[in-house]
Design an enzyme around this catalytic site. Sequence first.
Site, PDB file in Angstrom:
ATOM      1  N   HIS A  29     -15.203  97.028  90.314  1.00  0.00           N
ATOM      2  CA  HIS A  29     -16.581  97.447  90.050  1.00  0.00           C
ATOM      3  C   HIS A  29     -17.505  96.915  91.147  1.00  0.00           C
ATOM      4  CE1 HIS A  29     -20.381  98.314  88.340  1.00  0.00           C
ATOM      5  NE2 HIS A  29     -20.647  97.072  87.984  1.00  0.00           N
TER       6      HIS A  29
ATOM      7  N   GLU B 245     -24.992 104.513  80.529  1.00  0.00           N
ATOM      8  CA  GLU B 245     -26.024 103.684  79.916  1.00  0.00           C
ATOM      9  C   GLU B 245     -27.372 104.385  80.056  1.00  0.00           C
ATOM     10  OE1 GLU B 245     -27.948 100.540  81.920  1.00  0.00           O
ATOM     11  OE2 GLU B 245     -28.414 102.363  82.981  1.00  0.00           O
TER      12      GLU B 245
ATOM     13  N   CYS C 252     -21.495  99.192  82.592  1.00  0.00           N
ATOM     14  CA  CYS C 252     -20.869  99.880  83.732  1.00  0.00           C
ATOM     15  C   CYS C 252     -19.417 100.286  83.499  1.00  0.00           C
ATOM     16  CB  CYS C 252     -20.958  99.014  84.980  1.00  0.00           C
ATOM     17  SG  CYS C 252     -22.658  98.715  85.486  1.00  0.00           S
TER      18      CYS C 252
END
Lengths: 349, 129
Positions: free
Chosen positions: A237, A81, A113
């Site tokens: 994550h 990103e 992400c």
Amino acid sequence: MSVGIVSYGAYIPKYRIKVEDIARVWGDDADILIAGLMVNEKSVPDMDEDAATIAVEAARAAVSRSGLDVNRIEAVYTGSESHPYAVKPTSTIVAEAIGATPVMTAADFEFACKAGTAAMQACMGLVSSNMVDLGLAIGSDVSQGAPGDALEYTAAAGGVAYIIGNKESELVAVIEDTYSFTTDTPDFWRREGMPYPEHGGRFTGEPGYFKHVLGAAKGLMEKLGTSPSDYDNAVFHQPNGKFPRRVAKMLGFSREHIKPGMVVSRLGNTYSGSCMMGLAATLDQAKSGDRIFMTAFGSGAGGDAFSIRVTDRIDEVRDQAPKVEELLEDPVYMDYAMYAKHKGKIRRA
Amino acid sequence: MSVARSWRHQVQRYNLIGTSCNSCGKYFYPPRTMCPGCRRDGEIVSYKFKGTGEIVTYTVIHTAAEGFEHQTPYVLGIVKLDEGPSLTSQIIVDPTDIYMGMRVRPVFRKLGDSGEKGIICYGTKFVPE
Ligand SMILES: [Zn+2]
């Protein structure tokens, strides 16, 4: 035919800033923040590092770990990103720097992400259809949090590269299956030309992270007929230390399951690199036959779940490139002023 | 540097690609198309340097060229590659830690850019091994 990981490589910049040094500048209570985020410090890129240089270092580590012929890499996809250009691919820089050009395809991925795991899935498709011999999927970020914003405490820098192939004898880990869960959810965004992302504050937890990680993870285990007890390790994550611990518990995974891959407390959130870094740290200590469950999350929003089985080839390649633990060792700490300069938050007139 | 000129040298910057002479075994960086020793008997081939080497000499830059002001103080050094040739490069190291003979290895970094709108130039720098 089996599809899986032929090699992997990670890179973490050597600089760190402590949460307490950021909190001091904004008058926040460091103890409350550290307890809430379960993050002590985060990585900071050098002034001449960006998502492209970090992607190159991770990709080179993956290439040298397996010692493969780079000309066999016929697809390069970089998820980030924080791509250095708005228009001009990061992946061509990486491909040229590892010497894989010109007979190959390349593109950049974006999905907050989880852009890196989306790139892994694309490579799985390409190698299983024999469209390419090997695919290189990278997650790399030099994430930005606005000064004083909650994200500033965790937005970190790092990258991880996975080489995906389909020849069973070459695989360090077989990817048994993958499953994604995706909806249109505005929990985190950045408009073109804006330096810092915006987010929905507390909104980001339940309808974002938890809904999509649970959706993907449960969906994959249902599809495969597996349960947490079938797995030796799990990686989720890591936007902070709390979310992956909580989601692991909700799914029935133990503290021991997630321990090897929990790098966030010393690293921060490396965004596209976060879950893939946790997987690299888990592979660094894995034994042949281990099964690893992984679920990445990207705001916007979606979850990518993977079921992975480690092969005995792991012992041949593991020590041929720096392990995540080695990359976390001996950091150089900087204060907020130096950090602000490194991140371009302050500039010489 | 113009976009076209920078791009022509990109391969050498990204990976330290030079040449070597198959007749006498000498290595050249930047690449030479003719071996000065063997002349017409030389056989020049492309060669990718390992990139490891040692610091021959160095200087700490306090007053930087335009575009590098924010990086001061930084170290410029002459690196003698293990295969023989030397080159000048930025060395990413605390200026108080560097010494002559220090072993170094290559890393991929941003070398500079031509302003906020321009292209970003990437290439090789060195860090302690
Ligand atoms: Zn010669």
